[in-house]
Design a protein around this motif. Structure first.
Motif, PDB file in Angstrom:
ATOM      1  N   PHE A   1       0.812  -1.210   0.000  1.00 17.40           N
ATOM      2  CA  PHE A   1       0.000   0.000   0.000  1.00 17.40           C
ATOM      3  C   PHE A   1       0.847   1.261   0.000  1.00 17.40           C
ATOM      4  N   TRP A   2       1.883   1.267   0.808  1.00 19.16           N
ATOM      5  CA  TRP A   2       2.587   2.518   1.087  1.00 19.16           C
ATOM      6  C   TRP A   2       3.883   2.689   0.309  1.00 19.16           C
TER       7      TRP A   2
ATOM      8  N   PHE B   1      -8.961  -9.910  -0.442  1.00 18.48           N
ATOM      9  CA  PHE B   1      -8.311 -11.187  -0.166  1.00 18.48           C
ATOM     10  C   PHE B   1      -7.941 -11.321   1.304  1.00 18.48           C
ATOM     11  N   SER B   2      -7.493 -10.230   1.914  1.00 19.40           N
ATOM     12  CA  SER B   2      -7.081 -10.294   3.317  1.00 19.40           C
ATOM     13  C   SER B   2      -8.263 -10.560   4.229  1.00 19.40           C
ATOM     14  N   ILE B   3      -9.475 -10.044   3.845  1.00 19.47           N
ATOM     15  CA  ILE B   3     -10.645 -10.228   4.704  1.00 19.47           C
ATOM     16  C   ILE B   3     -11.187 -11.643   4.597  1.00 19.47           C
TER      17      ILE B   3
ATOM     18  N   LEU C   1      -4.892  -3.533  -7.346  1.00 17.56           N
ATOM     19  CA  LEU C   1      -4.146  -4.395  -6.426  1.00 17.56           C
ATOM     20  C   LEU C   1      -4.556  -4.135  -4.978  1.00 17.56           C
ATOM     21  N   GLU C   2      -4.800  -2.882  -4.639  1.00 16.75           N
ATOM     22  CA  GLU C   2      -5.236  -2.558  -3.286  1.00 16.75           C
ATOM     23  C   GLU C   2      -6.594  -3.168  -2.973  1.00 16.75           C
ATOM     24  N   VAL C   3      -7.510  -3.072  -3.975  1.00 12.94           N
ATOM     25  CA  VAL C   3      -8.828  -3.681  -3.778  1.00 12.94           C
ATOM     26  C   VAL C   3      -8.695  -5.197  -3.614  1.00 12.94           C
TER      27      VAL C   3
END
Length: 591
Positions: A30-31, A274-276, A267-269
């Motif tokens: 993200f950063w 995916f993480s959730i 990619l962020e979406v």
């Protein structure tokens, strides 16, 4: 999975580790990743442009090949580029063109950058030598007259492209000819950004003063630039082309940042979704599997240790591993084997010790019993001998002296036999007698016994007869079996009716593979309830009868011990005329 077990602890530790690790990776994307990728993209493209400018200056390819080399560079690096002179006039821009020899014999360069359907054109399969007809119009840009096609048709093929609805149809012309050469983008590698490239050239040239001074020093620069109409963010590169230390031309390149930003946005979406869902589920599953895999050998070691604590050394399995756990497992298995062997040795030693103590206790009991029996049984004959001896000392009448002496001798013989029988019985009960088995003729043994007892039987006018199977051979200790038979015969002579016969009967049972030898005499029978008691030493009822008949009361007890030592049956039964004593012996199969 136990709440406080090692599997649970490993599961929780792995779960926390994976979540932290995944969160760090996602945060990094993200950063930092977008800026890192942009920096790498800028640095790499800057180096390639500098290298292209150097090769261009050194004229590593002919001048007419420059559009082709530019096309390869654009295709490989996904940029748009142009070469301009120091006044900002384009010398080489979009290299994708079709060089046509018209039917009028004039060369025509067709720029395909603004073709309405570039994907269809790249898949159209045009080749040098093809004859085509092109509909399009001329236009002027930055002082150059360019021919832009709308429709292209190859002989024998359907046309590609179409006239735009706002096209100036009066200005549209049709040109036919043969393709001399062409350069088209590869399918899927084209983007319709020529308009942005033209807009960028108008904005950046002539170069602003602050950049012109830097470029004149031979220094390249790049800058992020936003196209005002479309709002697309681009990265602009200006690379001076030097010759003899002087700037002779500029290499101008343009690459979009919007697509990169859109890719990172997607990619962020993707990471957020995916993480959730998937990532957390996958982390839980992986943590569980990893904890099970790591803890499996530890649990096996724990089970082995628990078995060893209960002195159960069976089925202690080792762990097939070359690490420290495998070494520990081998040590446990070795320890288990040593403990098992040592424990069995201790058990065997204890059993021997118990047997020795039981034997010692038995011997002490037998010794006490021998002393007690001897004291009791010898008391009467000793009293008799003492009385008669005192009579002799008191000078009894001469005619009684011989009877007194015979009585003393008879009692002495009886005491001697009693002592010998007691010693033999004690040896048998103590297990001190070893059998010496051999194959012998039962009939011959009966004949020998009959001969030995013949005089004793004759004294009572009794006759010993042998009947039954005469050719039977049995396996036993013949000396001990003869003793059994002599005891039976002695008992039959003492208790049989005077003048009656004594029968020795030999019966071979082929099915049972044994022979039954019995001795039967005529006379008084034995009470049924006493038939099982007469085998005890000094049985009281039998004791009185034996003493009157001259027996010691130990003959049948000796028979019992000998037959038990042979593991054979024995017994006594009443018959219509008297009593029959018997025993059995094994008869081996004839070879």
């Amino acid at each position: 999975m136990k709440p406080r077990g090692i599997v649970f602890k490993l599961f929780v530790a792995n779960l926390v580790f994976y979540i932290v690790f995944f969160a760090a990776v996602v945060a990094g994307h993200f950063w930092f990743f977008e800026r890192f990728y942009q920096h790498e993209r800028t640095t790499e493209l800057g180096k390639k442009l500098a290298s292209f400018a150097s090769d261009y200056t050194q004229q590593k390819w002919p001048a007419e090949k420059t559009p082709t080399v530019m096309g390869s560079f654009i295709t490989q690096n996904h940029v748009q580029m142009a070469i301009l002179d120091t006044d900002g006039e384009v010398r080489y821009d979009n290299p994708f063109r079709i060089q046509l020899s018209t039917d009028a014999g004039q060369p025509l360069s067709i720029a395909v950058s603004f073709f309405p359907d570039m994907s269809a054109l790249t898949a159209y399969g045009l080749q040098p030598g093809d004859r085509i007809t092109v509909q399009g119009e001329y236009y002027v840009e930055q002082g150059h007259s360019l021919f832009s096609p709308y429709v292209i048709r190859k002989n024998g093929s359907p046309e590609v492209g179409s006239l735009p609805y706002n096209a100036n149809r009066e200005g549209v012309i049709e040109v036919s000819g043969t393709i001399d050469s062409l350069l088209l983008p590869a399918p899927g590698q084209w983007n319709n950004r020529e308009g942005i490239m033209a807009a960028a050239l108008k904005v950046w040239f002539p170069l602003p003063a602050e950049y012109n001074e830097q470029v004149n020093r031979g220094e390249a620069f790049h800058m992020e630039w936003k196209e005002p109409i479309s709002g697309v963010h681009n990265l602009v590169f200006v690379q001076p082309i030097l010759r003899d230390g002087k700037v002779i031309e500029y290499l101008f390149a343009l690459t979009p940042l919007t697509q990169l930003g859109e890719a990172f946005g997607a990619l962020e979406v993707y990471y957020a979704f995916f993480s959730i869902t998937g990532a957390l589920l996958l982390i839980v599953v992986l943590s569980f599997l990893f904890s099970k895999m790591v803890s499996r050998p530890l649990l096996q070691l724990n089970r082995n240790a628990a078995r060893m604590a209960k002195l159960d050394f069976t089925a202690i399995s080792s762990i097939e591993s070359k690490d420290e756990l495998g070494s520990l497992s081998e040590s446990l298995v070795s320890l288990s084997s040593n403990l098992d062997r040592t424990l069995k040795e201790l058990q065997l030693t204890n059993e021997k010790l118990v047997l020795e103590m039981e034997y010692k206790s038995k011997m002490e009991e037998l010794q006490k019993r021998f002393v007690s029996d001897a004291s009791h049984e010898l008391k009467t004959p000793i009293s008799v001998v003492k009385g008669y001896a005192e009579g002799l000392l008191d000078q009894i009448a001469e005619n009684k002296r011989e009877r007194y002496i015979r009585t003393i001798l008879r009692e002495a013989d009886r005491m001697e036999k009693l002592v010998l029988d007691m010693l033999e019985l004690t040896r048998l009960e103590a297990g001190a007698v070893k059998l010496h088995g051999e194959l012998f003729s039962v009939n011959e043994l009966a004949l020998e016994s009959m001969e030995k007892m013949k005089q004793l039987a004759k004294a009572k006018r009794m006759e010993i007869q042998i009947q039954g199977d005469r050719n039977v051979h049995a396996w036993a200790d013949p000396e001990k079996i003869e003793q059994v038979l002599l005891n039976y015969l002695s008992n039959a002579i003492r208790n049989g009716t005077e003048g009656s016969p004594i029968q020795i009967l030999i019966q071979h049972d082929v099915q049972k593979q044994n022979v039954c030898v019995s001795v039967e005499n005529e006379g008084s029978t034995i009470a049924e309830h006493e038939l099982s008691l007469i085998w005890d030493r000094f049985y009281r009822e039998e004791d009185a009868r034996s003493r009157q008949a001259g027996g010691t009361g130990l003959g049948l007890s000796i028979v019992k011990e000998i037959m038990q030592l042979h593991q054979q049956s024995y017994g006594a039964v009443n018959t219509p005329n008297g009593v029959r004593f018997y025993f059995t012996l094994n008869v081996p199969l004839e070879g």
